[in-house]
Design a protein around this motif. Structure first.
Motif, short mmCIF file in Angstrom:
data_model
loop_
_atom_site.label_atom_id
_atom_site.label_comp_id
_atom_site.label_asym_id
_atom_site.label_seq_id
_atom_site.Cartn_x
_atom_site.Cartn_y
_atom_site.Cartn_z
N THR A 102 0.84 -1.20 0.00
CA THR A 102 0.00 0.00 0.00
C THR A 102 0.87 1.25 0.00
O THR A 102 0.61 2.21 -0.74
CB THR A 102 -0.93 0.00 1.23
N LEU A 103 1.91 1.25 0.81
CA LEU A 103 2.82 2.39 0.86
C LEU A 103 3.65 2.51 -0.41
O LEU A 103 3.94 3.61 -0.88
CB LEU A 103 3.73 2.27 2.08
N ASP A 104 4.05 1.38 -0.99
CA ASP A 104 4.82 1.42 -2.23
C ASP A 104 4.00 2.07 -3.35
O ASP A 104 4.54 2.82 -4.18
CB ASP A 104 5.22 0.01 -2.66
N SER A 105 2.70 1.77 -3.39
CA SER A 105 1.86 2.29 -4.47
C SER A 105 1.36 3.70 -4.20
O SER A 105 1.00 4.42 -5.14
CB SER A 105 0.67 1.35 -4.71
N ASP A 106 1.33 4.11 -2.93
CA ASP A 106 0.82 5.44 -2.58
C ASP A 106 1.66 6.02 -1.44
O ASP A 106 1.23 6.08 -0.29
CB ASP A 106 -0.64 5.34 -2.16
N LEU A 108 2.29 8.89 -0.50
CA LEU A 108 1.75 10.06 0.19
C LEU A 108 0.94 9.67 1.43
O LEU A 108 0.64 10.53 2.26
CB LEU A 108 0.87 10.87 -0.77
N ARG A 109 0.62 8.39 1.56
CA ARG A 109 -0.13 7.93 2.74
C ARG A 109 0.79 7.53 3.89
O ARG A 109 0.31 7.04 4.92
CB ARG A 109 -1.03 6.74 2.37
N GLU A 110 2.10 7.71 3.73
CA GLU A 110 3.03 7.20 4.73
C GLU A 110 2.73 7.74 6.12
O GLU A 110 2.60 6.97 7.09
CB GLU A 110 4.47 7.52 4.35
#
Length: 332
Positions: A102-106, A108-110
């Protein structure tokens, strides 16, 4: 050597006895232990099959911790069926949305998702530790640290003074062991590849927890260091700093907690350098070599803290630069 990702021959009988006759069994994942995981699909239903073969693995700690976590409002896999004689468990399926991907693909949500990871620990540490857990304190920390001198140093040809290594770590860790924070339930492998995002659940229950069977009763800083100084993905230093501050704001004891955080982060990173080398040399899993450059970067950043000077001095005297990142360049 890593076990092949084929289900054990008794898996179909186990599934049939559990109401899943004729289900398809698909490879899902292996891990650093002898456990393997498969997705079981039957029509519209899906579940996860854990293969924890005795005597190499014992699924009972996993069951106990899972049920305890669920009882405290956190998300752990529901135990749908079990056969302890063969080491098979049928688990509730959290789906495929893992925190890492999920973090790899987005990216900005980190910050958002690490805020939730921190809040899970605040919630967990608001409860007394699970009864019956073994302690994770000074004696255990020092024993774990031997993995570095026992496995890493021989692998890179570094002749070191193991006695002064232990003495330096004891000087740094004794104040942490006596700081009065905890004990709490320590999951020990709390990181982005062991957290699922569970659809339909909110708050701390949105994170599905995995790989917690080695839980111990220890210091509250340990799991926060585990998730923020992740061996498998880079976490922005600004996010790490913000999450430490977030945890302290919720719990208090800022100065003591901060001192413990950097010491236990360093302890964990030194241990992992040894663990990953053992997985390569003893267990035939050379893929773990690729994480070593990140582990050195994290460890050296931790050791820059003033109160870790005794350990930093030991590393400077015993581990030359060529024995740190250089051997792992090709594997990175």
């Amino acid at each position: 050597m890593a076990a092949p990702m084929t289900p054990p021959p008794h898996a179909h009988d186990f599934l049939a006895a559990s109401g899943w006759a004729g289900a398809e069994i698909l490879p899902l994942a292996g891990d650093a232990s002898f456990r393997r995981y498969f997705r079981v699909v039957h029509g519209e239903r899906s579940a996860v099959l854990m293969d924890a073969p005795p005597p190499l693995e014992d699924p009972r700690p996993f069951i106990a911790v899972a049920e305890w976590l669920i009882g405290r409002g956190l998300s752990a896999p529901e135990i749908l069926a079990r056969d302890l004689d063969t080491g098979l468990l049928l688990l509730g399926d959290f789906g495929s949305a893992r925190l890492r991907e999920t973090l790899d693909s987005d990216p900005l949500r980190e910050r958002e998702l690490y805020e939730l990871a921190t809040d899970v620990l605040v919630h967990l540490h608001g409860h007394a530790p699970m009864p019956g857990l073994r302690p994770h304190g000074l004696d255990q920390w020092l024993e774990e640290l031997q993995l570095f001198t026992d496995w890493y140093c021989p692998a890179v040809g570094a002749a070191v003074d193991a006695g002064s290594y232990q003495a330096a770590w004891r000087e740094v860790l004794e104040p942490v062991a006596g700081d009065g924070l905890g004990p709490v339930t320590v999951l020990r492998d709390y990181h982005a590849e062991n957290i699922m995002l569970v659809e339909g659940r909110d708050g701390v229950a949105h994170f599905g927890l995995l790989d917690f069977q080695d839980a111990l009763a220890g210091h509250p800083a340990y799991d926060l260091a585990s998730v923020l100084e992740d061996a498998r993905r880079d976490v922005a230093p600004t996010v790490e700093r913000a999450m430490i501050d977030r945890y302290i704001a919720a719990i208090g004891d800022g100065e003591l907690f901060e001192r413990a955080y950097w010491a236990l982060a360093a302890q964990r990173n030194a241990r992992i350098l040894g663990v990953f080398t053992r997985l390569w040399k003893r267990d035939g899993k050379p893929g773990y070599r690729r994480f070593q450059p990140r582990m050195w970067g994290l460890l050296e950043r931790d050791l820059a803290r003033p109160h870790l000077k005794p350990v930093r001095d030991w590393f400077d005297a015993n581990i030359a630069p060529k024995h740190r990142r250089e051997p792992w360049k090709e594997a990175a």
